[in-house]
Design a protein around this motif. Structure first.
Motif, PDB file in Angstrom:
ATOM      1  N   ALA A  20      51.641  87.092  60.207  1.00  0.00           N
ATOM      2  CA  ALA A  20      50.479  87.701  60.650  1.00  0.00           C
ATOM      3  C   ALA A  20      49.403  87.934  59.479  1.00  0.00           C
ATOM      4  O   ALA A  20      48.101  87.473  59.511  1.00  0.00           O
ATOM      5  CB  ALA A  20      50.282  88.924  61.621  1.00  0.00           C
ATOM      6  N   ASP A  21      50.261  88.224  58.662  1.00  0.00           N
ATOM      7  CA  ASP A  21      48.751  87.536  57.281  1.00  0.00           C
ATOM      8  C   ASP A  21      48.357  86.930  56.519  1.00  0.00           C
ATOM      9  O   ASP A  21      47.399  86.343  55.863  1.00  0.00           O
ATOM     10  CB  ASP A  21      49.455  88.250  55.869  1.00  0.00           C
ATOM     11  CG  ASP A  21      49.992  90.289  56.303  1.00  0.00           C
ATOM     12  OD1 ASP A  21      48.949  90.658  56.948  1.00  0.00           O
ATOM     13  OD2 ASP A  21      50.318  90.902  55.497  1.00  0.00           O
ATOM     14  N   LEU A  22      49.390  85.546  57.444  1.00  0.00           N
ATOM     15  CA  LEU A  22      48.607  83.939  57.079  1.00  0.00           C
ATOM     16  C   LEU A  22      46.958  83.514  57.576  1.00  0.00           C
ATOM     17  O   LEU A  22      46.465  82.816  56.867  1.00  0.00           O
ATOM     18  CB  LEU A  22      49.771  83.133  57.577  1.00  0.00           C
ATOM     19  CG  LEU A  22      50.588  82.991  56.638  1.00  0.00           C
ATOM     20  CD1 LEU A  22      51.984  81.975  57.287  1.00  0.00           C
ATOM     21  CD2 LEU A  22      50.549  82.152  55.424  1.00  0.00           C
ATOM     22  N   GLN A  23      47.633  83.924  58.469  1.00  0.00           N
ATOM     23  CA  GLN A  23      45.348  83.504  59.398  1.00  0.00           C
ATOM     24  C   GLN A  23      44.179  83.776  58.716  1.00  0.00           C
ATOM     25  O   GLN A  23      43.496  82.965  58.357  1.00  0.00           O
ATOM     26  CB  GLN A  23      45.912  83.867  60.511  1.00  0.00           C
ATOM     27  CG  GLN A  23      44.461  83.746  61.833  1.00  0.00           C
ATOM     28  CD  GLN A  23      43.815  84.150  62.385  1.00  0.00           C
ATOM     29  OE1 GLN A  23      44.506  84.722  63.250  1.00  0.00           O
ATOM     30  NE2 GLN A  23      42.770  83.982  62.217  1.00  0.00           N
ATOM     31  N   PRO A  24      44.018  84.999  57.549  1.00  0.00           N
ATOM     32  CA  PRO A  24      43.083  85.553  57.391  1.00  0.00           C
ATOM     33  C   PRO A  24      42.959  84.440  56.046  1.00  0.00           C
ATOM     34  O   PRO A  24      42.504  83.809  55.650  1.00  0.00           O
ATOM     35  CB  PRO A  24      43.295  86.483  56.836  1.00  0.00           C
ATOM     36  CG  PRO A  24      44.314  87.526  57.389  1.00  0.00           C
ATOM     37  CD  PRO A  24      45.114  86.170  58.476  1.00  0.00           C
ATOM     38  N   VAL A  25      44.544  84.160  55.478  1.00  0.00           N
ATOM     39  CA  VAL A  25      44.084  83.020  53.332  1.00  0.00           C
ATOM     40  C   VAL A  25      44.192  81.876  54.869  1.00  0.00           C
ATOM     41  O   VAL A  25      42.921  80.447  53.593  1.00  0.00           O
ATOM     42  CB  VAL A  25      45.587  82.837  53.127  1.00  0.00           C
ATOM     43  CG1 VAL A  25      46.387  82.076  52.321  1.00  0.00           C
ATOM     44  CG2 VAL A  25      45.943  84.507  53.136  1.00  0.00           C
ATOM     45  N   LEU A  26      44.943  80.900  55.377  1.00  0.00           N
ATOM     46  CA  LEU A  26      44.168  79.693  56.180  1.00  0.00           C
ATOM     47  C   LEU A  26      42.684  79.772  56.797  1.00  0.00           C
ATOM     48  O   LEU A  26      42.580  78.541  56.239  1.00  0.00           O
ATOM     49  CB  LEU A  26      45.284  79.569  57.750  1.00  0.00           C
ATOM     50  CG  LEU A  26      44.827  78.110  57.941  1.00  0.00           C
ATOM     51  CD1 LEU A  26      44.969  77.383  57.432  1.00  0.00           C
ATOM     52  CD2 LEU A  26      45.902  78.254  59.113  1.00  0.00           C
ATOM     53  N   SER A  27      42.433  80.754  57.537  1.00  0.00           N
ATOM     54  CA  SER A  27      40.957  80.553  57.775  1.00  0.00           C
ATOM     55  C   SER A  27      40.232  80.647  56.381  1.00  0.00           C
ATOM     56  O   SER A  27      39.438  79.930  55.851  1.00  0.00           O
ATOM     57  CB  SER A  27      40.102  82.280  58.578  1.00  0.00           C
ATOM     58  OG  SER A  27      41.008  82.198  59.960  1.00  0.00           O
ATOM     59  N   GLU A  28      40.164  81.292  55.317  1.00  0.00           N
ATOM     60  CA  GLU A  28      38.959  80.569  54.286  1.00  0.00           C
ATOM     61  C   GLU A  28      39.800  79.260  53.974  1.00  0.00           C
ATOM     62  O   GLU A  28      38.988  79.349  53.338  1.00  0.00           O
ATOM     63  CB  GLU A  28      40.435  81.799  52.847  1.00  0.00           C
ATOM     64  CG  GLU A  28      39.767  82.780  51.922  1.00  0.00           C
ATOM     65  CD  GLU A  28      40.408  83.705  51.102  1.00  0.00           C
ATOM     66  OE1 GLU A  28      41.431  83.013  50.221  1.00  0.00           O
ATOM     67  OE2 GLU A  28      40.879  84.412  51.444  1.00  0.00           O
ATOM     68  N   LYS A  29      40.917  78.983  53.334  1.00  0.00           N
ATOM     69  CA  LYS A  29      41.490  77.911  52.629  1.00  0.00           C
ATOM     70  C   LYS A  29      40.753  76.629  53.978  1.00  0.00           C
ATOM     71  O   LYS A  29      39.835  75.579  53.726  1.00  0.00           O
ATOM     72  CB  LYS A  29      42.656  77.114  52.913  1.00  0.00           C
ATOM     73  CG  LYS A  29      43.432  78.060  52.313  1.00  0.00           C
ATOM     74  CD  LYS A  29      43.537  77.113  50.996  1.00  0.00           C
ATOM     75  CE  LYS A  29      44.074  78.577  49.991  1.00  0.00           C
ATOM     76  NZ  LYS A  29      43.835  78.493  48.747  1.00  0.00           N
ATOM     77  N   LEU A  30      40.250  76.659  55.158  1.00  0.00           N
ATOM     78  CA  LEU A  30      39.408  75.646  56.302  1.00  0.00           C
ATOM     79  C   LEU A  30      37.857  75.690  55.906  1.00  0.00           C
ATOM     80  O   LEU A  30      37.446  74.930  55.818  1.00  0.00           O
ATOM     81  CB  LEU A  30      40.160  76.077  57.758  1.00  0.00           C
ATOM     82  CG  LEU A  30      41.427  75.344  57.967  1.00  0.00           C
ATOM     83  CD1 LEU A  30      41.586  76.829  59.264  1.00  0.00           C
ATOM     84  CD2 LEU A  30      41.199  74.315  58.214  1.00  0.00           C
ATOM     85  N   MET A  31      38.006  76.977  55.349  1.00  0.00           N
ATOM     86  CA  MET A  31      35.700  77.611  55.133  1.00  0.00           C
ATOM     87  C   MET A  31      35.790  76.365  54.466  1.00  0.00           C
ATOM     88  O   MET A  31      34.540  76.096  54.097  1.00  0.00           O
ATOM     89  CB  MET A  31      35.979  78.806  55.340  1.00  0.00           C
ATOM     90  CG  MET A  31      35.186  79.558  56.990  1.00  0.00           C
ATOM     91  SD  MET A  31      35.028  80.870  56.843  1.00  0.00           S
ATOM     92  CE  MET A  31      36.501  81.797  57.658  1.00  0.00           C
ATOM     93  N   GLU A  32      36.607  76.909  52.827  1.00  0.00           N
ATOM     94  CA  GLU A  32      36.299  76.206  51.641  1.00  0.00           C
ATOM     95  C   GLU A  32      36.011  74.594  51.851  1.00  0.00           C
ATOM     96  O   GLU A  32      35.155  73.844  51.333  1.00  0.00           O
ATOM     97  CB  GLU A  32      37.541  76.505  50.557  1.00  0.00           C
ATOM     98  CG  GLU A  32      37.264  77.796  49.978  1.00  0.00           C
ATOM     99  CD  GLU A  32      39.155  77.705  49.274  1.00  0.00           C
ATOM    100  OE1 GLU A  32      39.036  77.189  48.950  1.00  0.00           O
ATOM    101  OE2 GLU A  32      38.729  79.438  48.653  1.00  0.00           O
ATOM    102  N   LEU A  33      37.185  73.823  52.641  1.00  0.00           N
ATOM    103  CA  LEU A  33      37.336  72.689  52.975  1.00  0.00           C
ATOM    104  C   LEU A  33      35.949  72.040  53.433  1.00  0.00           C
ATOM    105  O   LEU A  33      35.550  71.331  53.280  1.00  0.00           O
ATOM    106  CB  LEU A  33      38.672  72.549  53.575  1.00  0.00           C
ATOM    107  CG  LEU A  33      39.323  70.500  53.898  1.00  0.00           C
ATOM    108  CD1 LEU A  33      39.004  70.457  52.632  1.00  0.00           C
ATOM    109  CD2 LEU A  33      39.747  70.320  54.910  1.00  0.00           C
ATOM    110  N   LEU A  34      36.282  72.998  54.351  1.00  0.00           N
ATOM    111  CA  LEU A  34      34.323  72.277  55.362  1.00  0.00           C
ATOM    112  C   LEU A  34      33.323  72.769  55.197  1.00  0.00           C
ATOM    113  O   LEU A  34      32.012  71.727  54.760  1.00  0.00           O
ATOM    114  CB  LEU A  34      34.653  73.406  56.723  1.00  0.00           C
ATOM    115  CG  LEU A  34      35.510  72.786  57.703  1.00  0.00           C
ATOM    116  CD1 LEU A  34      35.839  73.167  59.180  1.00  0.00           C
ATOM    117  CD2 LEU A  34      35.810  71.303  58.248  1.00  0.00           C
ATOM    118  N   ARG A  35      33.124  74.046  53.890  1.00  0.00           N
ATOM    119  CA  ARG A  35      31.991  74.495  53.588  1.00  0.00           C
ATOM    120  C   ARG A  35      31.776  72.877  52.457  1.00  0.00           C
ATOM    121  O   ARG A  35      30.466  72.935  52.183  1.00  0.00           O
ATOM    122  CB  ARG A  35      31.466  75.875  53.114  1.00  0.00           C
ATOM    123  CG  ARG A  35      30.491  76.337  51.951  1.00  0.00           C
ATOM    124  CD  ARG A  35      30.377  77.226  52.138  1.00  0.00           C
ATOM    125  NE  ARG A  35      31.233  78.505  52.686  1.00  0.00           N
ATOM    126  CZ  ARG A  35      32.578  79.720  53.569  1.00  0.00           C
ATOM    127  NH1 ARG A  35      33.002  79.147  51.895  1.00  0.00           N
ATOM    128  NH2 ARG A  35      32.707  80.309  53.942  1.00  0.00           N
TER     129      ARG A  35
END
Length: 263
Positions: A20-35
């Motif tokens: 469950a702790d993975l989702q915020p990390v994955l969200s963070e990574k996706l945002m970095e990539l898209l930003r």
């Protein structure tokens, strides 16, 4: 795969044990990539007419996007003209005219089947005469593997640049969020051949996750500038990577809950 590798590295680094702790990390990574470099704002011409060219295959919502963007600029008090450069598809000129009437902006056109570059020349001249702020140009969207379409786009570029050397200020490729991998192949072909500067993602309602944006951003390094969220005139928004990632996960969470209930 790149994201998975990054996640594995983060799991080790942060000593994450609960999935469950993975989702915020994955969200963070996706945002970095898209930003990326954060250039989601449309480039405008500071001294004169801003020319925005729209490319993409038929059926992705190009004309609708042009109409919505015309509405947005008009709401900002800008004088807008539309150029009906898709002279090949039956009904394309009329479709743009319907939007022109709805929004209250003039459409520069010629007969169906005429030379699109000639339409662009007329449109630029009209924009100069009428002292327009923005010229939005539709183009033909026959299948992306037709080399003559790319040659045609190049000709349009040359005509516009001869009249306004800094133009086009944006070349926006319109993609349908529901088409998945096909959108990636379209983006590759158009991106290589027609100098695309940004993407518009359409049909991003509740049914489309739009995850293909992540792959396109990664492969082509093209920013998503606008997203179309529905049929209404105001349903075009500046892309917000944070909002997009939250919506992506909100959809997945709802799906999981629905699956659990049906079991």
């Amino acid at each position: 795969m790149d994201l998975m590798d990054d996640l594995r590295a983060e799991v080790k680094k942060r000593r994450i044990e609960d999935a469950a702790d993975l989702q915020p990390v994955l969200s963070e990574k996706l945002m970095e990539l898209l930003r990326g470099d954060n250039n989601t704002e449309l480039r405008m011409n500071p001294d004169g007419i801003t020319v925005i060219l729209f490319v993409g295959v038929n059926g992705v919502g190009k004309t609708t996007t042009i109409g919505k963007l015309a509405h947005r600029f008009k709401q900002e008090g800008k004088k807008v003209l539309l150029a009906a450069g898709d002279t090949f598809r039956a009904g394309a000129i009329e479709q743009l005219e319907v939007w022109g009437e709805r929004v209250g902006v003039e459409v520069i056109k010629q007969q169906p089947g005429s030379d699109p570059a000639a339409v662009m020349f007329d449109a630029v001249q009209a924009a100069k005469q009428r002292q327009a702020d923005v010229l939005l140009c539709d183009t033909a969207g026959r299948l992306q593997n037709k080399t003559n379409l790319m040659e045609e786009l190049n000709k349009i570029f040359r005509v516009i640049q001869r009249e306004i050397p800094s133009a086009p200020h944006e070349v926006l490729m319109v993609l349908d969020a529901t088409t998945g991998q096909n959108a990636l192949s379209q983006a590759k072909l158009f991106g290589e051949k027609s100098g695309v500067t940004g993407l518009v993602l359409t049909k991003l309602d509740g049914t489309a996750k739009g995850g293909i944006v992540v792959a396109i951003r990664q492969e082509l390094n093209l920013p998503v500038k606008l997203v179309g969220l529905g049929e209404k005139m105001g349903d075009l928004q500046t892309f917000d990577s944070e909002q997009f990632v939250h919506a992506l996960f909100a959809g997945l969470i709802k799906e999981e809950e629905g699956n659990e209930e049906s079991v």
